[in-house]
Write a protein that holds these residues in place. Structure first.
Motif, mmCIF file in Angstrom:
data_model
loop_
_atom_site.group_PDB
_atom_site.id
_atom_site.type_symbol
_atom_site.label_atom_id
_atom_site.label_comp_id
_atom_site.label_asym_id
_atom_site.label_seq_id
_atom_site.Cartn_x
_atom_site.Cartn_y
_atom_site.Cartn_z
ATOM 1 N N ASN A 55 -11.475 -6.281 3.030
ATOM 2 C CA ASN A 55 -10.024 -6.170 2.372
ATOM 3 C C ASN A 55 -9.500 -6.659 3.613
ATOM 4 O O ASN A 55 -7.998 -7.428 4.182
ATOM 5 C CB ASN A 55 -9.673 -4.859 2.047
ATOM 6 C CG ASN A 55 -9.935 -5.051 0.502
ATOM 7 O OD1 ASN A 55 -9.233 -5.118 0.100
ATOM 8 N ND2 ASN A 55 -10.700 -3.619 0.245
ATOM 9 N N GLU A 56 -9.852 -6.421 5.189
ATOM 10 C CA GLU A 56 -8.937 -6.215 6.571
ATOM 11 C C GLU A 56 -8.526 -7.393 6.585
ATOM 12 O O GLU A 56 -7.544 -7.988 6.857
ATOM 13 C CB GLU A 56 -9.683 -5.552 7.354
ATOM 14 C CG GLU A 56 -9.774 -3.936 7.084
ATOM 15 C CD GLU A 56 -10.630 -3.370 5.774
ATOM 16 O OE1 GLU A 56 -10.642 -1.888 5.939
ATOM 17 O OE2 GLU A 56 -11.503 -4.105 5.730
ATOM 18 N N ILE A 59 -5.570 -9.483 4.293
ATOM 19 C CA ILE A 59 -5.185 -9.137 4.749
ATOM 20 C C ILE A 59 -4.329 -9.974 6.170
ATOM 21 O O ILE A 59 -3.188 -10.243 6.378
ATOM 22 C CB ILE A 59 -4.033 -7.813 4.684
ATOM 23 C CG1 ILE A 59 -4.832 -7.175 3.295
ATOM 24 C CG2 ILE A 59 -3.483 -7.386 5.206
ATOM 25 C CD1 ILE A 59 -4.856 -5.651 3.692
ATOM 26 N N PRO A 75 -8.553 -9.253 -3.056
ATOM 27 C CA PRO A 75 -7.954 -7.633 -2.344
ATOM 28 C C PRO A 75 -8.386 -6.379 -3.166
ATOM 29 O O PRO A 75 -8.009 -7.302 -3.954
ATOM 30 C CB PRO A 75 -6.734 -7.496 -1.449
ATOM 31 C CG PRO A 75 -5.447 -8.819 -2.745
ATOM 32 C CD PRO A 75 -6.496 -10.049 -3.172
ATOM 33 N N ASP A 78 -5.984 -0.906 -4.193
ATOM 34 C CA ASP A 78 -4.641 0.034 -3.357
ATOM 35 C C ASP A 78 -4.080 -0.970 -1.857
ATOM 36 O O ASP A 78 -3.735 -0.407 -1.551
ATOM 37 C CB ASP A 78 -5.972 0.695 -3.227
ATOM 38 C CG ASP A 78 -7.194 0.364 -2.166
ATOM 39 O OD1 ASP A 78 -8.172 -0.550 -2.695
ATOM 40 O OD2 ASP A 78 -6.915 0.724 -1.238
ATOM 41 N N ARG A 79 -4.292 -2.436 -1.613
ATOM 42 C CA ARG A 79 -4.320 -2.947 -0.802
ATOM 43 C C ARG A 79 -3.518 -4.830 -1.158
ATOM 44 O O ARG A 79 -3.192 -5.040 -0.045
ATOM 45 C CB ARG A 79 -5.675 -3.605 -0.117
ATOM 46 C CG ARG A 79 -6.584 -2.784 0.634
ATOM 47 C CD ARG A 79 -6.056 -1.437 1.441
ATOM 48 N NE ARG A 79 -7.189 -1.407 1.596
ATOM 49 C CZ ARG A 79 -8.275 -1.315 2.706
ATOM 50 N NH1 ARG A 79 -7.943 -2.171 3.620
ATOM 51 N NH2 ARG A 79 -8.453 -0.166 3.659
ATOM 52 N N PRO A 83 0.815 -4.085 1.867
ATOM 53 C CA PRO A 83 1.193 -5.143 2.310
ATOM 54 C C PRO A 83 1.998 -5.835 1.982
ATOM 55 O O PRO A 83 2.960 -6.638 2.412
ATOM 56 C CB PRO A 83 -0.260 -5.991 1.894
ATOM 57 C CG PRO A 83 -1.454 -4.977 1.961
ATOM 58 C CD PRO A 83 -0.939 -4.007 1.418
ATOM 59 N N TRP A 256 -13.411 1.888 -6.716
ATOM 60 C CA TRP A 256 -12.456 0.443 -6.423
ATOM 61 C C TRP A 256 -12.497 -0.637 -7.332
ATOM 62 O O TRP A 256 -13.310 -0.648 -7.974
ATOM 63 C CB TRP A 256 -13.291 0.280 -5.116
ATOM 64 C CG TRP A 256 -13.728 -0.352 -4.814
ATOM 65 C CD1 TRP A 256 -15.596 0.826 -4.558
ATOM 66 C CD2 TRP A 256 -14.492 -1.588 -5.030
ATOM 67 N NE1 TRP A 256 -16.444 0.273 -4.221
ATOM 68 C CE2 TRP A 256 -16.149 -0.811 -5.558
ATOM 69 C CE3 TRP A 256 -14.971 -1.851 -6.088
ATOM 70 C CZ2 TRP A 256 -17.338 -2.245 -5.322
ATOM 71 C CZ3 TRP A 256 -15.471 -3.616 -6.579
ATOM 72 C CH2 TRP A 256 -17.023 -3.406 -6.322
ATOM 73 N N GLU A 336 -2.726 2.974 7.198
ATOM 74 C CA GLU A 336 -3.964 3.248 7.286
ATOM 75 C C GLU A 336 -3.971 3.322 8.723
ATOM 76 O O GLU A 336 -4.970 3.318 9.951
ATOM 77 C CB GLU A 336 -4.551 1.673 7.293
ATOM 78 C CG GLU A 336 -5.171 1.609 5.752
ATOM 79 C CD GLU A 336 -5.173 0.055 5.315
ATOM 80 O OE1 GLU A 336 -6.560 -0.410 5.474
ATOM 81 O OE2 GLU A 336 -4.672 -0.451 4.900
#
Length: 350
Positions: A55-56, A59, A75, A78-79, A83, A256, A336
């Motif tokens: 995920n990180e 993004i 992703p 929730d992401r 973003p 998730w 975050e």
């Protein structure tokens, strides 16, 4: 499935093609098996370039390019909203180009809701799973996340210093962190409290895990008796040692959903929609699920899954535990950063 291993590879099935015959996919390991790619190429003529990430990094990559470089990304649900609101790295989906009948209706509806920004949908569901506890039932009596810090487990547990651990500890403390997402001050206070719990718990931790192999080896060897980890890792261990089980914690497993989302400057939307519809066909989804080790949002694919995995799932998730899963909602901007500051202090021993 490991949701932490990073790698990059390119899988092509034939000679190089122009952009309009290539799908550039940014995804997780195991989500694009070689045989599935080959079948897709045979049926559609599109080749697939696969970059695996998390995920990180997804993004970060899309933010750095303004949403260029890839035609489809995956992703977690929730992401997306956060973003997208901050960086505008995705483009709204044209739902008329997706075969809605291939999706589990409740999951499609929920993911649409969680990925909607200003009335437009930016993600649809693909793979889903949970984080909970994996224990050796002969040496651990843990039933909830707080037991990772119990005196009897001193020096025998593992967890990640990541946001899911803070959130898990909050639920185990009787709090609902998701209910505070829109109140940064209250959320920050709760995270500070959970950070102190993790700092006090350091003596119990054999190691903080980052890599799948390290964690699984620790449990196999008996070095660890209790760990916070993902469901399929526990089921993988259970095949070799029936005493090792994945359990849904009393306060609820964390759920998730990884999605399909189209980057803002993707060049091949047609290939992206073709890949999504192809992957949601039950027989294809079952192949992907077997490779990834998780269930999918494809309607009917569960009936084609490995019977061993189906039984493990049923054992870990009786109806009450399934209904108690805490699904990650969209992460608002700034959340975050709050968690990151808390985790940095825990790492620094402050």
């Amino acid at each position: 499935m490991s949701r932490v291993v990073l790698a990059s590879l390119v899988l092509t099935a034939g000679a190089a093609h122009a952009d309009d015959k290539t799908l550039r996919l940014l995804t997780w390991g195991g989500y694009a098996p070689k045989d599935v790619i080959e079948q897709f190429t045979k049926e559609t003529g599109y080749t697939v370039e696969v970059t695996t990430s998390n995920n990180e990094e997804m993004i970060s990559k899309l933010r750095a390019t303004g949403g260029a470089g890839f035609d489809l990304a995956q992703p977690s649900q929730d992401r997306i909203a956060g973003p997208q609101t901050e960086f505008r790295i995705y483009k709204a989906l044209d739902m008329s180009k997706l075969k809605a009948e291939l999706f589990i209706p409740s999951m499609l509806k929920s993911t649409e809701k969680n990925t909607t920004v200003k009335g437009k949908v930016y993600g649809v569901p693909h793979i889903w799973g949970t984080d909970g506890l994996v224990i050796n039932t002969k040496t651990s009596k843990a039933t909830d996340y707080a037991d990772l810090c119990a005196p009897e487990n001193a020096g025998k547990v593992s967890m990640r210093l990541k946001r899911p651990t803070l959130i898990a500890m909050a639920f185990a403390s009787g709090k609902d962190p998701f209910a505070l997402y829109n109140d940064p001050k209250a959320y920050g206070a709760l995270m500070d409290e959970m950070g102190k719990k993790l700092a006090d718990c350091k003596a119990n931790v054999k190691f903080y895990w980052d890599a799948k192999d390290q964690l699984l080896a620790g449990i196999r060897s008996g070095e660890l008796t209790t760990a916070m980890m993902w469901d399929t890792g526990g089921w993988e261990l259970n095949k070799a040692n029936p005493d090792v089980k994945f359990i849904a914690p009393k306060s609820g497993a964390l759920g998730w959903v990884d999605t399909f989302a189209i980057p803002a400057k993707g060049k091949n939307d047609a290939a992206a929609y073709a890949w999504i519809n192809f992957n949601m066909r039950p027989e294809v989804a079952a192949k992907v699920a077997s490779a990834a080790g998780n269930f999918t949002a494809s309607k009917g694919a569960d009936q084609m899954m490995d019977p061993v995995l189906k039984k493990q799932f049923a054992d870990s998730f009786p109806e009450a535990a399934l209904n108690n899963i805490k699904w990650y909602p969209a992460v608002p901007a700034g959340i975050e950063e709050i968690e990151g500051r808390v985790l940095d202090r825990v790492k620094a021993g402050k």
